[in-house]
Write a protein that holds these residues in place. Sequence first.
Motif, short mmCIF file in Angstrom:
data_model
loop_
_atom_site.label_atom_id
_atom_site.label_comp_id
_atom_site.label_asym_id
_atom_site.label_seq_id
_atom_site.Cartn_x
_atom_site.Cartn_y
_atom_site.Cartn_z
N LEU A 1 28.79 -1.50 4.92
CA LEU A 1 28.44 -0.97 6.24
C LEU A 1 27.16 -1.61 6.78
O LEU A 1 27.07 -1.93 7.97
N SER A 2 26.19 -1.82 5.89
CA SER A 2 24.92 -2.39 6.35
C SER A 2 25.12 -3.81 6.85
O SER A 2 24.55 -4.20 7.88
N TYR A 3 25.96 -4.60 6.17
CA TYR A 3 26.22 -5.96 6.63
C TYR A 3 26.94 -5.95 7.97
O TYR A 3 26.64 -6.75 8.86
N ILE B 1 27.27 0.13 15.99
CA ILE B 1 28.54 0.49 15.38
C ILE B 1 28.88 1.92 15.80
O ILE B 1 28.00 2.79 15.79
N THR B 2 30.10 2.15 16.18
CA THR B 2 30.46 3.49 16.66
C THR B 2 30.85 4.36 15.47
O THR B 2 31.09 3.87 14.36
N GLY B 3 30.93 5.66 15.75
CA GLY B 3 31.28 6.62 14.71
C GLY B 3 32.64 6.32 14.11
O GLY B 3 32.82 6.39 12.88
N GLU B 4 33.59 5.94 14.98
CA GLU B 4 34.95 5.66 14.47
C GLU B 4 34.97 4.45 13.53
O GLU B 4 35.57 4.49 12.46
N TYR C 1 20.00 -1.20 6.62
CA TYR C 1 20.17 -0.35 5.43
C TYR C 1 19.61 1.04 5.68
O TYR C 1 20.20 2.05 5.29
N HIS C 2 18.47 1.09 6.35
CA HIS C 2 17.82 2.38 6.62
C HIS C 2 18.75 3.28 7.44
O HIS C 2 19.00 4.43 7.08
#
Length: 604
Positions: free
Chosen positions: A583-585, A593-596, A426-427
């Motif tokens: 996103l956090s999960y 996780i990549t930028g894309e 989450y952070h």
Amino acid sequence: MNEVKRPKKPLIYYYGIVLLCLLLFNLIAMPWLAQRRIQEVDYGTFISMTEEKDVDQVEIQDDTNTILFTDKDGAIYKTARVEDADLTQRLYNAGISFHGQEIQQTSPLLSFLLSWVLPMVIFIGIGQYMSKKLMERAGGKNSLAFGMGKSNAKVYVKSSEGIKFSDVAGEEEAKENLTEIVDYLHNPEKYKEIGASMPKGILLVGPPGTGKTMLAKAVAGEANVPFFSMSGSEFVEMFVGMGASKVRDLFRQAKEKAPCIVFIDEIDAIGKKRDGQIGGNDEREQTLNQLLTEMDGFEGNTGVIILAATNRPESLDPALLRPGRFDRRVPVELPDLKGREDILKVHARKIKVADDVDFNKIARMASGASGAELANIVNEAALRAVRDGRKCATQSDLEESIEVVIAGYQKKNAILTDKEKMIVSYHEIGHALVAARQTNSAPVQKITIVPRTSGALGYTMQVDEGNHYLMSKEEMENKIATYTGGRAAEEIVFGSVTTGASNDIEQATKLARAMITRYGMNKDFDMVALETQTNQYLGGDTSLMCSAETQREIDQKVMELVKKQHEKAAAILLDNREKLDELSYYLYEHETITGEEFMKILNG
Ligand code: ADP
């Protein structure tokens, strides 16, 4: 270039070693040897040997209450003396010569002379000789006692394989500036004809690892002239006057070899401002004075060019920087995007890399890295390729090695609890989401929650799209908001806070403070400088220059600024709460996780 002359050890070292050996020999070896030669026997043996007429000489030692005697073969024996009234008679009858003197023993006087007086005489002699030489030197002579005042400069002579400008990537301005020097060394007549004289000294200033030493070597390599290299700290000696003597010696050598280049690295070690404080460093000041004198002493056209490097130009003595001494200053700054790409390519020539490596992307990821760090990144990538049994370094090797250089190696055995992992996810997503939702923030390149040896439990890597030379107030505010995004996410989701945000807090405060005190971004203070940077290239330490009252006001404003951005970040996250969870999960599950991927989920 080939280094041809290594500095010799001063003669005093050898004198010292000889003296030490002598002392050790006298104190340990001699008594030991003497002891070894004498055999101890009991009194009965002595009597029986006397009766068998096997004894040659006898010495009775009253002081130690022992009897020393030799047999017919010359071996020495010792026995403790026993009350024996007939001893003399018995010896007389046996025809043995006996006396009160020592047998074949070194006289105590001689041994005292050898072990104590002689070394002392030698020692005093050396001392006298040294002080005579030192006095001679103080009187202006240039002789060197035991090589103590020798410059010890490493000398490189002409060589076709020296470093060339082409080996130094980026730094175009610095190279252009130095090309003139090379041209002068090649063709001094051209300059003499018109009456122009070259600058005597050139100061290369910039952060560590930006290639200052390399540039100096490249000048020598291009000009094909000898290159003397010495570090400022090597001049500073224990004895006052030694450093000055080294400076004299260096310049004498340089003049003999002219045209040539003298390079003094870390010149701030000797060139610091002479502030006349009580307990100042006499030796350093004398060395600096000598350097100033030498630089004045030779003409501009002798062909000796002095290059010096420092990362603390503000601490240098103004006398050193005036025209006629180091009158030209060449900034060697951290490389920009193009520079970083070129440096990566230069170093990648030394290793095997896959054809599809995108150096531009690597350069964008490594924003703010110095030349030395980039060289390190390339090397780390090569090491990683070897470790994994590949024949050449790939894009992912290079990307991973940037992370290694920035954040350290992956911690293999750091086990986070599920709860901690969730908080870290989450952070990090908090940072990334706030960054992405603010139009001006740089896009996220990668987010990971794999713990690193630097102590980071996770991090968000941002990538600058291009070169940034100016930053607007809004951009800086957004950056602060991004820093606070991690903590904001924790608050929203878990309702409590953790220690994980310490580095974010530090960065956000630093930025907010700079906005107010140095960049005039607060209306109340207008364009008043409240802080000066004392150490531009080394971490940028600052010192406040305002009243205590203003300081309190600054603190107040810094707090307001950070708080406002923190609230803004929280608002952004609340607006995007669903995406934050999603996103956090995702990050929790995948760890990286990549930028894309991030943008796809965010916009999906
Ligand atoms: P400085 O003297 O500025 O501290 P150096 O010249 O000693 O830095 O550079 C250290 C190392 O970094 C060099 O040996 C080189 O490998 C690398 N490096 C730094 N800048 C550059 C550059 N512009 N081009 C290529 N390599 C560089």
